[in-house]
Design a protein around this motif. Sequence first.
Motif, PDB file in Angstrom:
ATOM      1  N   PRO A 201       0.687  -1.318   0.252  1.00 48.05           N
ATOM      2  CA  PRO A 201      -0.038   0.010   0.158  1.00 48.05           C
ATOM      3  C   PRO A 201       1.056   1.172  -0.009  1.00 48.05           C
ATOM      4  CG  PRO A 201      -0.771  -1.505   1.616  1.00 48.05           C
ATOM      5  CD  PRO A 201       0.491  -2.052   1.094  1.00 48.05           C
ATOM      6  N   TRP A 202       0.273   2.359  -0.343  1.00 44.09           N
ATOM      7  CA  TRP A 202       0.802   3.552  -0.187  1.00 44.09           C
ATOM      8  C   TRP A 202      -0.032   4.632   0.471  1.00 44.09           C
ATOM      9  CZ3 TRP A 202      -0.679   1.512  -4.615  1.00 44.09           C
ATOM     10  CH2 TRP A 202      -1.726   2.063  -5.428  1.00 44.09           C
ATOM     11  N   VAL A 203       0.688   5.852   0.657  1.00 43.41           N
ATOM     12  CA  VAL A 203       0.099   7.122   1.170  1.00 43.41           C
ATOM     13  C   VAL A 203      -0.358   7.991  -0.049  1.00 43.41           C
ATOM     14  CG1 VAL A 203       0.272   9.090   2.493  1.00 43.41           C
ATOM     15  CG2 VAL A 203       1.187   7.073   3.399  1.00 43.41           C
ATOM     16  N   GLU A 204      -1.709   8.048  -0.330  1.00 44.65           N
ATOM     17  CA  GLU A 204      -2.148   8.951  -1.496  1.00 44.65           C
ATOM     18  C   GLU A 204      -2.165  10.395  -0.837  1.00 44.65           C
ATOM     19  OE1 GLU A 204      -3.719   9.330  -5.231  1.00 44.65           O
ATOM     20  OE2 GLU A 204      -2.938   7.589  -4.530  1.00 44.65           O
ATOM     21  N   THR A 209      -3.222  17.559   8.271  1.00 49.04           N
ATOM     22  CA  THR A 209      -4.570  17.119   8.760  1.00 49.04           C
ATOM     23  C   THR A 209      -5.358  15.905   8.246  1.00 49.04           C
ATOM     24  OG1 THR A 209      -5.516  18.576   7.125  1.00 49.04           O
ATOM     25  CG2 THR A 209      -5.117  19.669   9.110  1.00 49.04           C
ATOM     26  N   ARG A 210      -4.955  15.459   7.025  1.00 45.18           N
ATOM     27  CA  ARG A 210      -5.483  14.369   6.271  1.00 45.18           C
ATOM     28  C   ARG A 210      -4.583  13.444   6.056  1.00 45.18           C
ATOM     29  NH1 ARG A 210     -10.696  16.012   4.289  1.00 45.18           N
ATOM     30  NH2 ARG A 210     -11.497  17.401   5.845  1.00 45.18           N
ATOM     31  N   THR A 211      -5.200  12.142   6.155  1.00 38.82           N
ATOM     32  CA  THR A 211      -4.182  10.778   5.567  1.00 38.82           C
ATOM     33  C   THR A 211      -5.037  10.077   4.939  1.00 38.82           C
ATOM     34  OG1 THR A 211      -2.739  10.725   7.609  1.00 38.82           O
ATOM     35  CG2 THR A 211      -2.770   8.828   6.069  1.00 38.82           C
ATOM     36  N   ASP A 315       3.576   5.574   9.859  1.00 41.12           N
ATOM     37  CA  ASP A 315       4.955   5.433   9.345  1.00 41.12           C
ATOM     38  C   ASP A 315       4.739   6.013   7.857  1.00 41.12           C
ATOM     39  OD1 ASP A 315       7.626   5.645   8.843  1.00 41.12           O
ATOM     40  OD2 ASP A 315       7.885   3.394   8.957  1.00 41.12           O
ATOM     41  N   ARG A 316       4.371   7.036   7.502  1.00 39.82           N
ATOM     42  CA  ARG A 316       3.817   7.544   6.129  1.00 39.82           C
ATOM     43  C   ARG A 316       4.906   7.516   5.293  1.00 39.82           C
ATOM     44  NH1 ARG A 316      -0.295  12.488   7.170  1.00 39.82           N
ATOM     45  NH2 ARG A 316       1.674  13.663   7.396  1.00 39.82           N
ATOM     46  N   ALA A 317       6.103   7.900   5.756  1.00 42.76           N
ATOM     47  CA  ALA A 317       7.328   8.258   4.935  1.00 42.76           C
ATOM     48  C   ALA A 317       7.915   6.910   4.145  1.00 42.76           C
ATOM     49  CB  ALA A 317       8.437   9.064   5.628  1.00 42.76           C
TER      50      ALA A 317
END
Length: 326
Positions: A201-204, A209-211, A315-317
Amino acid sequence: MKTPISLIVDDAAPYISVYYTHAGKDRISDGRPLLKYYPNEFFFRFCDIAERYGLRGKFSVVPMPGNLGDINHGIEGVPETVLKEWLDGVKTRLVPGFSVCPEMLTHNHAVDLKTGAALDPNEQEWASTKDRTELTPYIAKALSILCEAGFSPAGVTSPWMFGIEVEDEYAAAISDALFEVTGRDTGWFFMRSRKGPGAKPWVEIGTDTRTLVAVPATLSDRFWPSIDSSREGEEYSTEIADRLISRDGMSGEIIDVLDSGGWPVLLSHWQSLMSNGRLTGLRALEKIAGRIEEHLSDRVEWKSSEEIMNIVATDRAAFPKPDFGD
């Protein structure tokens, strides 16, 4: 941490086959009628397998399946008792192991939100020219119907590739609709598949304020050919299972994903598990689940889409969006 593994179930709806409403045919390749209805016994059998093997993932509940009504006020051709039994079963037997979400409103023709009438284009065609100002209320309507039915959605699924032509606007609309309807500032969605080494998966969207986390299928729907096949029985279901994981657990596409450092996210559709009444896909899924339990319990752990979202969001990075080159 063990590697997350997850199961995506697309196109599910109470009793009726959403696939029948948009397939553009009423017979399969060998001339047998394409089924319009899936009895609740099929749903219960899926639940039995999920409970026995601890499966977790994503389970769509199409809010207005096939433009035939909605899950809160009745669906054409679905007895009220059957509708209630199915919805109650999702709540008591699949939640929280499966993250329940809308697959937009109908998975058929788009809907005029003011009148409820079906529009000419299907939902993907309709979405392809929209921006967030029009997409947000459409997604919010789908989320609201599920909330009214007693679910707590944290994400959505695209019918077909709904939103891919306007992907940035679509992602923003998902995040806005989730916040508007549920108050969530973190959400997930399924639209794309991601194949190849290390697929995850990935962070779009990742702002202060939003994920928004994209949870892709990293494996193809190997159950799908069983819809149109006249084959049945153990040999055929075993062939399907073998493509994903061998009997000895040493090879197969799931093993390939794991060995490449990826997260196995299996893709299925309600109709591909039903196999037009033969249940070939469902039997193959049961074999796959058993082999995973027997051979991979020390390597993988079943996770829902919401659980995957939470892992990625912390751990978005470490989960950047890949370049799809569209």
